[in-house]
Design a protein around this motif. Sequence first.
Motif, mmCIF file in Angstrom:
data_model
loop_
_atom_site.group_PDB
_atom_site.id
_atom_site.type_symbol
_atom_site.label_atom_id
_atom_site.label_comp_id
_atom_site.label_asym_id
_atom_site.label_seq_id
_atom_site.Cartn_x
_atom_site.Cartn_y
_atom_site.Cartn_z
ATOM 1 N N ALA A 192 0.755 -1.263 -0.053
ATOM 2 C CA ALA A 192 -0.091 0.152 0.152
ATOM 3 C C ALA A 192 0.728 1.238 -0.009
ATOM 4 O O ALA A 192 2.081 1.321 0.527
ATOM 5 C CB ALA A 192 -0.787 -0.110 1.172
ATOM 6 N N ALA A 193 0.300 2.359 -0.333
ATOM 7 C CA ALA A 193 1.233 3.626 -0.439
ATOM 8 C C ALA A 193 1.570 3.917 0.865
ATOM 9 O O ALA A 193 0.777 4.113 1.800
ATOM 10 C CB ALA A 193 0.212 4.683 -1.228
ATOM 11 N N GLY A 194 2.843 4.525 1.000
ATOM 12 C CA GLY A 194 3.370 4.863 2.233
ATOM 13 C C GLY A 194 4.003 3.845 3.060
ATOM 14 O O GLY A 194 4.732 4.030 4.149
ATOM 15 N N GLN A 195 3.712 2.484 2.629
ATOM 16 C CA GLN A 195 4.322 1.190 3.570
ATOM 17 C C GLN A 195 5.808 1.172 3.378
ATOM 18 O O GLN A 195 6.545 1.349 2.204
ATOM 19 C CB GLN A 195 3.685 -0.113 3.070
ATOM 20 N N VAL A 196 6.668 0.676 4.237
ATOM 21 C CA VAL A 196 7.873 0.245 4.295
ATOM 22 C C VAL A 196 8.054 -1.026 4.687
ATOM 23 O O VAL A 196 7.633 -1.674 5.673
ATOM 24 C CB VAL A 196 8.676 1.090 5.030
ATOM 25 N N ARG A 197 8.438 -2.211 3.748
ATOM 26 C CA ARG A 197 8.364 -3.541 4.150
ATOM 27 C C ARG A 197 9.581 -4.486 3.692
ATOM 28 O O ARG A 197 10.420 -3.901 2.960
ATOM 29 C CB ARG A 197 7.090 -4.177 3.187
ATOM 30 N N PHE A 198 9.801 -5.380 4.678
ATOM 31 C CA PHE A 198 10.993 -6.285 4.533
ATOM 32 C C PHE A 198 10.971 -7.461 4.125
ATOM 33 O O PHE A 198 10.105 -8.088 4.840
ATOM 34 C CB PHE A 198 11.750 -5.719 5.929
ATOM 35 N N LEU A 199 11.646 -8.175 3.218
ATOM 36 C CA LEU A 199 11.618 -9.737 3.007
ATOM 37 C C LEU A 199 13.104 -10.067 2.956
ATOM 38 O O LEU A 199 14.079 -9.422 2.601
ATOM 39 C CB LEU A 199 11.101 -9.694 1.439
ATOM 40 N N GLU A 200 13.321 -10.952 3.971
ATOM 41 C CA GLU A 200 14.659 -11.589 3.849
ATOM 42 C C GLU A 200 14.679 -12.782 3.086
ATOM 43 O O GLU A 200 13.854 -13.749 2.993
ATOM 44 C CB GLU A 200 14.687 -12.359 5.485
ATOM 45 N N VAL A 201 15.746 -13.003 2.350
ATOM 46 C CA VAL A 201 16.053 -14.111 1.603
ATOM 47 C C VAL A 201 16.722 -14.949 2.462
ATOM 48 O O VAL A 201 18.255 -15.092 2.545
ATOM 49 C CB VAL A 201 16.930 -13.728 0.332
ATOM 50 N N ALA A 202 16.363 -16.058 3.257
ATOM 51 C CA ALA A 202 16.847 -16.730 4.088
ATOM 52 C C ALA A 202 17.624 -18.050 3.611
ATOM 53 O O ALA A 202 17.074 -18.606 2.409
ATOM 54 C CB ALA A 202 16.003 -17.258 5.309
ATOM 55 N N MET A 203 18.556 -18.631 4.250
ATOM 56 C CA MET A 203 19.286 -19.748 3.588
ATOM 57 C C MET A 203 18.963 -20.973 4.674
ATOM 58 O O MET A 203 18.875 -20.839 5.748
ATOM 59 C CB MET A 203 20.656 -19.664 3.398
ATOM 60 N N ARG A 204 18.903 -22.197 4.008
ATOM 61 C CA ARG A 204 18.580 -23.279 4.705
ATOM 62 C C ARG A 204 19.510 -24.407 4.047
ATOM 63 O O ARG A 204 19.828 -24.431 2.840
ATOM 64 C CB ARG A 204 17.143 -23.709 4.598
ATOM 65 N N VAL A 205 20.014 -25.249 4.737
ATOM 66 C CA VAL A 205 20.940 -26.446 4.798
ATOM 67 C C VAL A 205 20.097 -27.410 3.494
ATOM 68 O O VAL A 205 19.088 -27.679 4.017
ATOM 69 C CB VAL A 205 21.836 -26.815 5.690
ATOM 70 N N GLY A 206 20.568 -27.573 2.109
ATOM 71 C CA GLY A 206 20.117 -28.440 1.506
ATOM 72 C C GLY A 206 20.870 -29.722 1.315
ATOM 73 O O GLY A 206 21.905 -29.827 2.112
ATOM 74 N N TRP A 207 20.498 -30.715 0.433
ATOM 75 C CA TRP A 207 21.091 -31.972 0.381
ATOM 76 C C TRP A 207 22.631 -31.636 -0.120
ATOM 77 O O TRP A 207 23.597 -32.303 0.380
ATOM 78 C CB TRP A 207 20.378 -33.070 -0.586
ATOM 79 N N THR A 208 22.654 -30.918 -1.110
ATOM 80 C CA THR A 208 23.798 -30.649 -1.677
ATOM 81 C C THR A 208 24.428 -29.110 -1.687
ATOM 82 O O THR A 208 25.612 -29.038 -2.112
ATOM 83 C CB THR A 208 24.018 -31.291 -3.246
ATOM 84 N N TRP A 209 23.596 -28.394 -1.573
ATOM 85 C CA TRP A 209 23.651 -26.954 -1.675
ATOM 86 C C TRP A 209 22.637 -26.281 -0.942
ATOM 87 O O TRP A 209 21.650 -26.594 -0.521
ATOM 88 C CB TRP A 209 23.591 -26.483 -3.103
ATOM 89 N N PRO A 210 23.189 -25.004 -0.087
ATOM 90 C CA PRO A 210 22.010 -24.150 0.590
ATOM 91 C C PRO A 210 20.898 -23.785 -0.310
ATOM 92 O O PRO A 210 21.172 -23.786 -1.257
ATOM 93 C CB PRO A 210 22.708 -22.905 0.763
ATOM 94 N N ARG A 211 19.778 -24.102 0.449
ATOM 95 C CA ARG A 211 18.543 -23.455 -0.164
ATOM 96 C C ARG A 211 18.042 -22.256 0.278
ATOM 97 O O ARG A 211 18.381 -21.921 1.508
ATOM 98 C CB ARG A 211 17.339 -24.754 0.036
ATOM 99 N N CYS A 212 17.168 -21.452 -0.503
ATOM 100 C CA CYS A 212 16.582 -20.227 -0.117
ATOM 101 C C CYS A 212 15.349 -20.120 0.061
ATOM 102 O O CYS A 212 14.502 -21.071 -0.368
ATOM 103 C CB CYS A 212 17.133 -19.180 -1.297
ATOM 104 N N ALA A 213 14.807 -19.476 0.896
ATOM 105 C CA ALA A 213 13.343 -18.946 1.141
ATOM 106 C C ALA A 213 13.102 -17.515 1.396
ATOM 107 O O ALA A 213 14.046 -16.858 1.811
ATOM 108 C CB ALA A 213 12.972 -19.652 2.318
#
Length: 264
Positions: A101-122
């Motif tokens: 919405a107009a005027g909002q300040v929001r934050f999204l984190e690209v978090a990392m998790r341990v995968g089978w062969t490589w870290p996974r993102c969320a």
Amino acid sequence: MRQPWLGALVVLLSACSTAPLAPVEADKQGKAFQALPQQAALYIYRESIFGAATSVSVELGRQPLGRLTADTWMRLDLDPAQYAVRCTTMENSDTAVVDLAAGQVRFLEVAMRVGWTWPRCAVVEADASEGRSAVLSGRRAAAPEIATPSKSPDSPLLLIYRDDQSNERRINLVIRYEALLGRSRVVPFTIENMNQAKACSGSFTADDARAGRFTLSCGFLEGSGTYRVGPGDRSDQFVARGQNPKGQPIVLVIGNPTGAPGRL
């Protein structure tokens, strides 16, 4: 405690995964945490021990934004609307949808998790205090300018009116705009049924950023009235109320606004 093998992995791979940074002045401006007029500020950030070792691509809808590494962030100044933010690694991809919405300040984190062969993102939403802290301690990554759309995206519309027998009629439709709501003073529109056949046309004329007037012309219905965007709703979420030439009520419920009326 960090495992020795994990530290070695970070050191080994950090040299092969970097992200270009924005100029120092842009970094300083982005840390002011103020949205531009009639827009929202969306921050996307990384803070992870895998950050330097893993290439994570970020997209807004279908538009590539670039990559984030450890302690880096992006700021996007966007028009009020719904957006999909996607992260991609060698192991997986993940998407989060955010309504701005107009005027909002929001934050999204690209978090990392341990995968089978490589870290996974969320992609996960963070509260303001966590997001501000991560941005203040990080560096701004380079990101492309987001083009301002020339018109608002299509929206669902519920048309409610009374017929000549004083029965209430409710029709689910789709409204398509020819200009940008909240920016253009006059926004012509067309309304289509679920088979994409044109049913009505009209226009919205803004009196201010959150209210104005409308006209409506259909083969079975004519009318005019006013509209108002409610608190917390986007510019494409509102209720318009008016009458036909006989004085019978007409209601347009556009974009699923909060507090939408159930009946006339």
